[in-house]
Each structure stands twice: as structure tokens, then as C-alpha cells.
Design a protein around this motif. Structure first.
Motif, PDB file in Angstrom:
ATOM      1  N   VAL A   1       6.246   2.349   0.510  1.00  0.00           N
ATOM      2  CA  VAL A   1       6.144   3.710  -0.009  1.00  0.00           C
ATOM      3  C   VAL A   1       5.257   4.545   0.913  1.00  0.00           C
ATOM      4  O   VAL A   1       4.190   4.098   1.336  1.00  0.00           O
ATOM      5  N   ILE A   2       5.716   5.749   1.199  1.00  0.00           N
ATOM      6  CA  ILE A   2       4.948   6.699   2.006  1.00  0.00           C
ATOM      7  C   ILE A   2       4.663   7.929   1.158  1.00  0.00           C
ATOM      8  O   ILE A   2       5.590   8.522   0.584  1.00  0.00           O
ATOM      9  N   THR A   3       3.395   8.300   1.039  1.00  0.00           N
ATOM     10  CA  THR A   3       3.009   9.448   0.219  1.00  0.00           C
ATOM     11  C   THR A   3       2.084  10.364   1.011  1.00  0.00           C
ATOM     12  O   THR A   3       1.051   9.907   1.504  1.00  0.00           O
ATOM     13  N   PRO A   4       2.414  11.644   1.117  1.00  0.00           N
ATOM     14  CA  PRO A   4       1.508  12.576   1.795  1.00  0.00           C
ATOM     15  C   PRO A   4       0.387  13.013   0.862  1.00  0.00           C
ATOM     16  O   PRO A   4       0.357  12.645  -0.317  1.00  0.00           O
TER      17      PRO A   4
ATOM     18  N   VAL B   1      12.713   1.860   2.009  1.00  0.00           N
ATOM     19  CA  VAL B   1      11.683   2.790   2.471  1.00  0.00           C
ATOM     20  C   VAL B   1      11.773   4.043   1.608  1.00  0.00           C
ATOM     21  O   VAL B   1      12.843   4.650   1.479  1.00  0.00           O
ATOM     22  N   ILE B   2      10.647   4.408   0.999  1.00  0.00           N
ATOM     23  CA  ILE B   2      10.630   5.513   0.040  1.00  0.00           C
ATOM     24  C   ILE B   2       9.506   6.477   0.389  1.00  0.00           C
ATOM     25  O   ILE B   2       8.353   6.063   0.547  1.00  0.00           O
ATOM     26  N   ALA B   3       9.836   7.741   0.511  1.00  0.00           N
ATOM     27  CA  ALA B   3       8.832   8.798   0.631  1.00  0.00           C
ATOM     28  C   ALA B   3       8.738   9.502  -0.716  1.00  0.00           C
ATOM     29  O   ALA B   3       9.767   9.864  -1.305  1.00  0.00           O
ATOM     30  N   ILE B   4       7.517   9.687  -1.217  1.00  0.00           N
ATOM     31  CA  ILE B   4       7.312  10.376  -2.486  1.00  0.00           C
ATOM     32  C   ILE B   4       6.323  11.504  -2.246  1.00  0.00           C
ATOM     33  O   ILE B   4       5.155  11.266  -1.943  1.00  0.00           O
TER      34      ILE B   4
ATOM     35  N   ALA C   1       1.071  -1.507  -6.206  1.00  0.00           N
ATOM     36  CA  ALA C   1       1.235  -2.953  -6.080  1.00  0.00           C
ATOM     37  C   ALA C   1       2.284  -3.305  -5.033  1.00  0.00           C
ATOM     38  O   ALA C   1       2.812  -4.413  -5.020  1.00  0.00           O
ATOM     39  N   VAL C   2       2.583  -2.344  -4.174  1.00  0.00           N
ATOM     40  CA  VAL C   2       3.508  -2.538  -3.053  1.00  0.00           C
ATOM     41  C   VAL C   2       2.858  -1.923  -1.811  1.00  0.00           C
ATOM     42  O   VAL C   2       1.898  -1.152  -1.924  1.00  0.00           O
ATOM     43  N   PRO C   3       3.354  -2.247  -0.596  1.00  0.00           N
ATOM     44  CA  PRO C   3       2.811  -1.605   0.608  1.00  0.00           C
ATOM     45  C   PRO C   3       2.934  -0.086   0.513  1.00  0.00           C
ATOM     46  O   PRO C   3       3.999   0.437   0.160  1.00  0.00           O
TER      47      PRO C   3
END
Length: 310
Positions: free
Chosen positions: A49-52, A107-110, A69-71
Motif C-alpha cells: 500500500v502506498i499512501t501520500p 499494488v494499491i495507492a490510497i 498490517a501489510v507493507p
């Protein structure tokens, strides 16, 4: 037409395990954390997960604690989609070189609406155009809430924010809400959908479908903000449901260019039932409310939504 695939027939089918866990510091009734918990249950543990910068990042990662609980990566405000596309490309390269086991890693961007509709739109458009295999989730609370409730491109017409003042001349924000799902769909990507936590089964099935589809997917989730919308914490889900029932935030998906309304409303409620519960719209006159209603009626007709209650 092929039978529509349903991943979860009821919420009981969701995993018991959470991947966005307790300990975050969001406001009671926060729409973002409710939505993210459901999305992560649908996605499962095999993801990055990628979060700005934004509310979600701030409440979920107060050093030295985390609710992930994930990268998880925290990145700059404007580049969630750029970093997600780099992570996706990096994973492919490592697998191609035999340095990583070949398997599907989601791959998830939130990001929030500020980091999506405005600051991050260029990076998002580029990643969608290049065809990266990732899911981009916009948590739309309709303003820059983390930095003090400033207007964004996603702020609706007439809403009060600290930078769309209410006075004798200005009735709140003067522009209509930017239609980011339509912008995403214009890239001809495999999957675009809208969702909200008031319809959790619809939300989790869309999240699951989005991560399983090959190529870029975009999920736009309405997430009520208690302080920003000036609402009681116990009404956030009721208000999110009214957004759908009035036609202000229709729930649909665009799969391979075909639009399908997923939650049908037989007779739409008048927008005043949604607006009157929120302090950010308390200043609106009857004339302004009718102006909003006409706009919603026009947009609803385009999507083929049901008639409005008389």
C-alpha cells in the motif's frame, strides 16, 4: 452478457482478519477508516500500500505505531500514483530476473481527494495512461481536511470551507465538483467504480474486482468527514447513504468502457434531505438548493437513474 461475478455474497464472507487494524487516531465516525478497513479485508494480505500525506497517513502512523498490517509506504502529497507505478514496475523486474517469486502482489495507492483531484492528478493520469497494473483508491471527503478544511477540486458547489467563505456575496464554493471518475474512465482503463461505506457489500466487491483485474483500476469512495462536513459522528453513514439515495453520489462501475449502475434508487430523494444534515451547507438558500437539485437531476438523467420523489 456474461454473468456478473460476485466475490462476496454477504459481509459474513469477508475474512475475519483485519489488515488495517485498531489503534488509529481518526475521529469517531470517520468515513475514511471505515472504508479502508473494508477495502483491506477485500484485498487481503498479499499487497503493498502506498499512501501520500493526508488524514489517513496521519491517523494511521503516529510514530512508533502503525495500523497497517501489510507493507506500507508514506510518500509525498503529489506522487502516490507515480510511486505505485514504480513499485509495480520494480516487482515485475525482480520477478523477471528471478530475484522474487513469480506471484500476484497487489499494488494499491490510497489517497485523498486533494492528493487525487488536484495535486496528484498529473501523476495519476500518467500512471493510468502507461497501463500499470495497480489499484488507485481516492478517499473523497471533499476537501483538504488534514490541513484545516480547505476547498479542493472535489468540494461540492455551495459548500463552506475555510477557503470558500460564506458571506453576503459568496454562498460557499462557486464551482461544481470535479468528476474524477469520469476523468479516469476517459483513459480507457479496464475498471473504474464509485463506492461508499454506507453500501459495504457493494464496496468490498468493487475493491476485490479492481485488484483482480489486469491493468490499472480506479475506485472513488465517498468518505464523510465529521469536522469538515460539520456533522454528528453518529450520522456519517446515514449521510453517506443519503448521498446515494438523492443521486448526489451515484454508485456505478465502468468496466471495459461500459457503465453499469450497481445500486439502483427507485425514486431519488430531494437533495435537501442530504444537505440539511450538514453544517457546511447550513447557509444555503432555497434557491441555491434548487439550483443543486437541477444539476443532480441533469446528471442523474445522463446515468439513467430513477425519477425523483415529488
Amino acid at each position: 452478457m456474461a454473468e456478473k461475478k460476485v466475490f462476496f455474497k454477504s459481509l459474513k464472507d469477508l475474512p475475519k482478519e483485519d489488515f488495517f487494524v485498531q489503534g488509529h487516531r481518526a475521529c469517531p465516525g470517520c468515513g475514511e477508516t471505515i472504508a479502508v478497513r473494508l477495502i483491506m479485508k477485500a484485498v487481503g494480505p498479499n499487497c503493498i500500500v502506498i499512501t501520500p500525506t493526508g488524514c489517513l497517513e496521519v491517523v494511521s502512523s503516529p510514530y512508533p505505531y502503525t495500523s497497517w498490517a501489510v507493507p506500507w509506504y508514506h510518500v509525498a502529497f503529489e506522487n502516490a500514483a507515480a510511486v505505485a507505478s514504480g513499485v509495480e514496475a520494480g516487482l515485475k523486474a525482480l520477478m523477471r530476473k528471478g530475484k522474487l517469486e513469480k506471484k500476484r502482489i497487489h499494488v494499491i495507492a490510497i489517497a485523498g481527494d486533494g492528493g487525487t483531484a488536484d495535486i496528484g492528478l498529473q501523476a495519476l493520469s500518467g500512471a493510468l495512461e502507461r497501463g500499470h497494473d495497480f489499484l488507485y483508491v481516492c478517499l473523497d471527503n471533499e476537501a483538504y481536511m488534514n490541513t484545516g478544511i480547505q476547498r479542493s477540486g472535489s468540494t461540492p458547489y455551495g459548500a463552506w470551507t475555510t477557503t470558500s467563505a460564506v458571506g453576503k456575496i459568496m454562498p460557499g464554493k462557486l464551482q461544481w465538483k470535479k468528476n474524477v471518475p469520469a476523468i479516469a474512465a476517459a483513459h480507457d482503463i479496464p475498471y473504474v467504480a464509485t463506492a461508499c461505506p454506507a453500501y459495504p457489500l457493494d464496496l468490498v466487491n468493487k475493491a476485490k474486482k479492481a485488484v483482480e483485474i489486469d491493468g490499472p483500476a480506479y475506485l472513488h469512495v465517498l468518505t464523510p468527514c465529521v469536522p469538515g462536513w460539520r456533522i454528528p459522528s453518529n450520522l456519517s453513514i446515514k449521510i453517506a447513504r443519503l448521498a446515494v439515495q438523492t443521486g448526489i453520489f451515484p454508485l456505478y462501475e465502468v468496466e471495459d468502457g461500459r457503465l453499469h449502475v450497481t445500486v439502483k434508487v427507485p425514486k431519488r430523494k430531494h437533495v435537501k434531505e442530504y444537505l440539511k444534515l450538514q453544517g457546511r451547507f447550513a447557509h444555503l438558500t432555497d434557491g441555491e438548493i434548487e439550483k443543486i437539485q437541477k444539476r443532480v437531476d441533469m446528471e442523474s438523467e445522463k446515468l439513467g437513474l430513477g425519477p425523483r420523489e415529488t
